[in-house]
Design a protein around this motif. Structure first.
Motif, PDB file in Angstrom:
ATOM      1  N   ALA A 112       0.816  -1.211   0.000  1.00 47.28           N
ATOM      2  CA  ALA A 112       0.000   0.000   0.000  1.00 47.28           C
ATOM      3  C   ALA A 112       0.849   1.261   0.000  1.00 47.28           C
ATOM      4  N   ILE A 113       2.104   1.150   0.457  1.00 43.09           N
ATOM      5  CA  ILE A 113       2.938   2.330   0.691  1.00 43.09           C
ATOM      6  C   ILE A 113       4.329   2.120   0.098  1.00 43.09           C
ATOM      7  N   SER A 114       4.874   3.203  -0.432  1.00 40.97           N
ATOM      8  CA  SER A 114       6.277   3.223  -0.853  1.00 40.97           C
ATOM      9  C   SER A 114       6.838   4.612  -0.581  1.00 40.97           C
ATOM     10  N   LEU A 115       8.072   4.666  -0.078  1.00 36.67           N
ATOM     11  CA  LEU A 115       8.715   5.933   0.263  1.00 36.67           C
ATOM     12  C   LEU A 115      10.139   5.964  -0.265  1.00 36.67           C
ATOM     13  N   ILE A 116      10.573   7.141  -0.659  1.00 38.66           N
ATOM     14  CA  ILE A 116      11.993   7.382  -0.929  1.00 38.66           C
ATOM     15  C   ILE A 116      12.488   8.283   0.189  1.00 38.66           C
ATOM     16  N   ASN A 117      13.376   7.744   1.018  1.00 36.59           N
ATOM     17  CA  ASN A 117      13.837   8.448   2.216  1.00 36.59           C
ATOM     18  C   ASN A 117      15.317   8.788   2.119  1.00 36.59           C
ATOM     19  N   LEU A 166      16.965  -4.698   3.736  1.00 39.99           N
ATOM     20  CA  LEU A 166      16.496  -5.078   5.058  1.00 39.99           C
ATOM     21  C   LEU A 166      15.015  -5.425   4.972  1.00 39.99           C
ATOM     22  N   GLU A 167      14.657  -6.601   5.466  1.00 38.02           N
ATOM     23  CA  GLU A 167      13.262  -7.013   5.495  1.00 38.02           C
ATOM     24  C   GLU A 167      12.835  -7.234   6.945  1.00 38.02           C
ATOM     25  N   VAL A 168      11.706  -6.636   7.311  1.00 41.92           N
ATOM     26  CA  VAL A 168      11.095  -6.866   8.618  1.00 41.92           C
ATOM     27  C   VAL A 168       9.695  -7.395   8.342  1.00 41.92           C
ATOM     28  N   GLU A 169       9.476  -8.663   8.626  1.00 39.64           N
ATOM     29  CA  GLU A 169       8.196  -9.289   8.285  1.00 39.64           C
ATOM     30  C   GLU A 169       7.063  -8.800   9.166  1.00 39.64           C
ATOM     31  N   ASP A 170       7.364  -8.479  10.433  1.00 39.26           N
ATOM     32  CA  ASP A 170       6.326  -8.005  11.341  1.00 39.26           C
ATOM     33  C   ASP A 170       6.926  -6.966  12.285  1.00 39.26           C
ATOM     34  N   LEU A 171       6.660  -5.703  12.009  1.00 39.61           N
ATOM     35  CA  LEU A 171       7.203  -4.621  12.824  1.00 39.61           C
ATOM     36  C   LEU A 171       6.724  -4.702  14.267  1.00 39.61           C
ATOM     37  N   SER A 172       5.508  -5.202  14.469  1.00 39.62           N
ATOM     38  CA  SER A 172       4.956  -5.273  15.818  1.00 39.62           C
ATOM     39  C   SER A 172       5.635  -6.329  16.673  1.00 39.62           C
ATOM     40  N   ALA A 173       6.378  -7.239  16.038  1.00 41.06           N
ATOM     41  CA  ALA A 173       7.076  -8.294  16.779  1.00 41.06           C
ATOM     42  C   ALA A 173       8.560  -7.995  16.946  1.00 41.06           C
ATOM     43  N   PRO A 175      -1.103   4.084  10.632  1.00 42.87           N
ATOM     44  CA  PRO A 175      -1.681   3.067   9.751  1.00 42.87           C
ATOM     45  C   PRO A 175      -1.376   1.615  10.150  1.00 42.87           C
ATOM     46  N   ASN A 176      -0.932   1.380  11.400  1.00 44.71           N
ATOM     47  CA  ASN A 176      -0.714   0.016  11.911  1.00 44.71           C
ATOM     48  C   ASN A 176       0.157  -0.820  10.976  1.00 44.71           C
ATOM     49  N   LEU A 177       1.329  -0.306  10.661  1.00 43.87           N
ATOM     50  CA  LEU A 177       2.213  -0.969   9.707  1.00 43.87           C
ATOM     51  C   LEU A 177       2.795  -2.254  10.286  1.00 43.87           C
ATOM     52  N   ARG A 178       2.952  -3.219   9.421  1.00 42.40           N
ATOM     53  CA  ARG A 178       3.530  -4.500   9.808  1.00 42.40           C
ATOM     54  C   ARG A 178       4.749  -4.863   8.960  1.00 42.40           C
ATOM     55  N   TYR A 179       4.605  -4.764   7.656  1.00 42.01           N
ATOM     56  CA  TYR A 179       5.667  -5.242   6.770  1.00 42.01           C
ATOM     57  C   TYR A 179       6.542  -4.089   6.289  1.00 42.01           C
ATOM     58  N   TYR A 180       7.856  -4.358   6.222  1.00 37.79           N
ATOM     59  CA  TYR A 180       8.829  -3.377   5.719  1.00 37.79           C
ATOM     60  C   TYR A 180       9.876  -4.082   4.875  1.00 37.79           C
ATOM     61  N   TYR A 181      10.177  -3.498   3.719  1.00 37.26           N
ATOM     62  CA  TYR A 181      11.309  -3.959   2.914  1.00 37.26           C
ATOM     63  C   TYR A 181      12.026  -2.718   2.399  1.00 37.26           C
ATOM     64  N   GLY A 182      13.315  -2.595   2.739  1.00 39.76           N
ATOM     65  CA  GLY A 182      14.078  -1.414   2.364  1.00 39.76           C
ATOM     66  C   GLY A 182      15.351  -1.752   1.616  1.00 39.76           C
ATOM     67  N   ILE A 183      15.663  -0.940   0.604  1.00 46.53           N
ATOM     68  CA  ILE A 183      16.866  -1.119  -0.201  1.00 46.53           C
ATOM     69  C   ILE A 183      17.721   0.137  -0.068  1.00 46.53           C
ATOM     70  N   PRO A 184      19.001   0.007   0.307  1.00 44.37           N
ATOM     71  CA  PRO A 184      19.853   1.190   0.447  1.00 44.37           C
ATOM     72  C   PRO A 184      20.004   1.939  -0.876  1.00 44.37           C
ATOM     73  N   LEU A 237       6.042  -0.610   2.313  1.00 44.68           N
ATOM     74  CA  LEU A 237       5.448  -0.973   3.594  1.00 44.68           C
ATOM     75  C   LEU A 237       3.991  -1.352   3.410  1.00 44.68           C
ATOM     76  N   ASP A 238       3.469  -2.119   4.373  1.00 49.60           N
ATOM     77  CA  ASP A 238       2.080  -2.517   4.305  1.00 49.60           C
ATOM     78  C   ASP A 238       1.587  -2.866   5.711  1.00 49.60           C
ATOM     79  N   ASP A 239       0.260  -2.857   5.860  1.00 53.01           N
ATOM     80  CA  ASP A 239      -0.318  -3.234   7.149  1.00 53.01           C
ATOM     81  C   ASP A 239      -0.557  -4.738   7.245  1.00 53.01           C
TER      82      ASP A 239
END
Length: 405
Positions: free
Chosen positions: A48-53, A90-97, A111-120, A135-137
């Motif tokens: 649902a979400i994508s960011l350039i940080n 970096l992959e985080v399958e469940d941010l809440s855990a 937005p109660n995010l759970r999933y994260y995948y980031g590329i340097p 990112l996604d919930d």
């Protein structure tokens, strides 16, 4: 790399920050150039979400976003701060855990995010200046093919940033050429004026002697000289004076700089109930000047002032453009005063020698130890001056002087 799990710092952090500052970016003015890539990344990943940080000393700046209207967040509250310390995604399958992230608002609340995948976002010099993340919930499973496509997008982002820098450099060179044109028009006006004056004198003498042929030649000289003078005036008026024209894309004046600083840093101040006030104290506030690292310099000082000022405090920024028309010199003067915890004399000496170490802010904000040394380095490169006066427990006053071409 620092091993502190709550405060990860890349091994070459100062070099990384220097390369980011060399891009001389306005973090609030890049969405149009990159929003297509955030949308593409989200569609590829099925999130649902994508960011350039991009991550500087204190702040994660979201220069483009899809699915989540966010512009910035404190670096210590970001996930991407962990992505930039390594070379791999970096992959985080469940941010809440994950204990590093499970207390952050964007995980516990909307937005109660759970999933994260980031590329340097890795530059050609090997520095990770930020990250492309999706990112996604809900939990996701990215295939190797999708990951490769996301890496291609990350490479494209770095390429566009480099192209953006090259374009700005070209604009600067064109402005220098226009300035040379302006000076040339000034230089030729004097001699041409002299030619016309001499022609007038000879004409008067010739009329007394009634030498018609000489008068005709002198009139031709005068007419030609007058035409050249008019041409020089046209060139001069087309380049215009600094006082009359509006800032170009690679310039600020004190008004546009004030607006930009308020846009970027008032959100940080409001988060700590700090009164950030920026005022112009100059009759030359409309005169344009090159952007040239000014946002990076002032932004780091303002962020530092906010970080070390308790809730309900004050940060005051005063701006002045000092123009000496007689000597054709100009300089920018900035003072940044806060009501923070202050800096010891030993710490000030470390900063001015670019050897300062990390400390934490008034609300436990993570310190990274490179903000003010980076400021000193950038000011030195611009042949400017930095002065710091501080009383521990009462506040700090930073004074910055930058010569302007």
């Amino acid at each position: 790399m620092e091993t502190n799990v709550l405060n990860p710092i890349p091994e070459k952090e100062f070099e990384r920050l220097m390369e980011l500052s060399e891009l001389d970016l306005d973090y609030s003015d890049l969405d149009d150039q990159f929003k297509d890539l955030t949308k593409l990344a989200a569609k590829i990943a099925g999130t649902a979400i994508s960011l350039i940080n991009l991550i500087d000393t204190f702040t994660q700046w979201s220069i483009a976003h899809y699915g989540l209207p966010i512009d910035q967040m404190p670096r210590e509250k970001s996930v991407c701060q962990y992505t930039i310390v390594g070379d791999d995604p970096l992959e985080v399958e469940d941010l809440s855990a994950d204990e590093r992230f499970n207390k952050f608002d964007y995980v516990t609340e909307d937005p109660n995010l759970r999933y994260y995948y980031g590329i340097p976002l890795t530059t050609k010099d090997g520095n990770n200046i930020g990250a492309l993340c999706v990112l996604d919930d809900d939990q996701k499973n990215l295939t190797p093919e999708k990951i490769e496509m996301l890496k291609i997008i990350a490479t494209e982002i770095v390429g566009r940033l480099s192209a953006y820098k090259a374009l700005n450099t070209l604009k600067d060179e064109l402005e220098e050429a226009k300035e040379s044109q302006r000076k040339l028009s000034h230089d030729i006006r004097g001699p041409l004026g002299g030619i016309i004056g001499v022609a007038d004198l000879i004409k008067e003498q010739g009329e007394k002697k009634d030498v018609d042929d000489i008068l005709e030649l002198i009139n031709l000289i005068k007419q030609g000289g007058q035409s050249l003078l008019e041409l020089a005036d046209d060139v001069l008026s087309s380049s215009n004076t600094e006082e009359m024209r509006s800032p170009k894309s690679n310039e600020f004046n004190l008004y546009t700089l004030k607006d930009k600083l308020e846009q970027l840093y008032i959100p940080q101040a409001k988060a700590k109930y700090i009164d950030l006030t920026i005022v112009n104290e100059s009759e030359n506030a409309e005169i344009p000047f090159p952007k040239n690292k000014i946002l990076q310099i002032l932004g780091n000082i303002i962020s530092n002032a906010i970080k070390f000022t308790p809730d309900g405090g004050m940060v005051m920024v005063r701006q002045e453009f000092n123009l000496n028309k007689e000597s054709d010199t100009a300089k920018l003067l900035f003072s940044i005063k806060d009501t923070g915890v202050g800096i010891s004399s030993g710490k000030i000496e470390e900063i001015l020698n670019e050897n300062a170490q990390s400390t934490s802010g008034t609300k436990g904000e993570s310190g990274y130890g490179f903000g003010l040394p980076l400021v000193k380095h950038l000011i030195d490169k611009l042949d400017g001056n930095l002065h710091i006066n501080s009383i521990e427990g009462e506040g700090t006053l930073f004074k910055v002087t930058l010569p302007i071409k």
